[in-house]
Design a protein around this motif. Structure first.
Motif, PDB file in Angstrom:
ATOM      1  N   LEU A  24       0.809  -1.219   0.000  1.00  0.00           N
ATOM      2  CA  LEU A  24       0.000   0.000   0.000  1.00  0.00           C
ATOM      3  C   LEU A  24       0.845   1.274   0.000  1.00  0.00           C
ATOM      4  CD1 LEU A  24      -2.734  -1.101   2.545  1.00  0.00           C
ATOM      5  CD2 LEU A  24      -2.866  -1.101   0.051  1.00  0.00           C
ATOM      6  N   GLY A  25       2.163   1.108   0.005  1.00  0.00           N
ATOM      7  CA  GLY A  25       3.055   2.262  -0.033  1.00  0.00           C
ATOM      8  C   GLY A  25       3.444   2.806   1.325  1.00  0.00           C
ATOM      9  N   ALA A  26       3.042   2.132   2.394  1.00  0.00           N
ATOM     10  CA  ALA A  26       3.378   2.585   3.741  1.00  0.00           C
ATOM     11  C   ALA A  26       4.778   2.104   4.128  1.00  0.00           C
ATOM     12  CB  ALA A  26       2.353   2.059   4.739  1.00  0.00           C
ATOM     13  N   ALA A  27       5.422   2.859   5.000  1.00  0.00           N
ATOM     14  CA  ALA A  27       6.740   2.468   5.495  1.00  0.00           C
ATOM     15  C   ALA A  27       6.622   1.175   6.280  1.00  0.00           C
ATOM     16  CB  ALA A  27       7.317   3.568   6.369  1.00  0.00           C
ATOM     17  N   GLY A  28       7.613   0.323   6.112  1.00  0.00           N
ATOM     18  CA  GLY A  28       7.583  -0.965   6.795  1.00  0.00           C
ATOM     19  C   GLY A  28       7.870  -0.871   8.280  1.00  0.00           C
TER      20      GLY A  28
END
Length: 102
Positions: A24-28
């Motif tokens: 989803l493009g969020a930081a891991g």
């Protein structure tokens, strides 16, 4: 040799955010190890805390600058950098204000 060289007696590892993103493009949220460097570490007064008690705070002096928001690994623990200070009268060092991460 500068007086700073004899004062840097602790080995610390710089930690940075993993630039990888999820689907989803969020930081891991993972931290990756960077360079291991020499530092001087001195305790400060304890900072505000939570139910587990106050956070320990540290002054870390290094030669290499480290931007705020980064972390430092030292003796099995992790410190969050709260601030970076550069003194024009002492251009050979950078002082980091840190606190423990729980």
């Amino acid at each position: 040799m500068s007086a700073l060289a004899g004062a840097l007696t602790a080995r610390v590892t710089m930690l940075g955010r993993d630039p990888a993103r999820d689907d989803l493009g969020a930081a891991g949220g993972a931290w990756i190890e960077g360079e291991t460097i020499w530092a001087r570490i001195a305790p400060e007064a304890a900072g505000p805390g939570d139910d587990a008690g106050p956070l320990r705070r540290w002054t870390v002096t290094v030669r290499e600058p480290l931007p705020p928001g980064e972390r430092i690994a030292w003796t099995g623990g992790t410190m969050r950098v709260r601030g970076v200070e550069r003194d024009p009268a002492r251009p050979d060092r950078v002082t980091l204000r840190t606190e423990d991460v729980r």
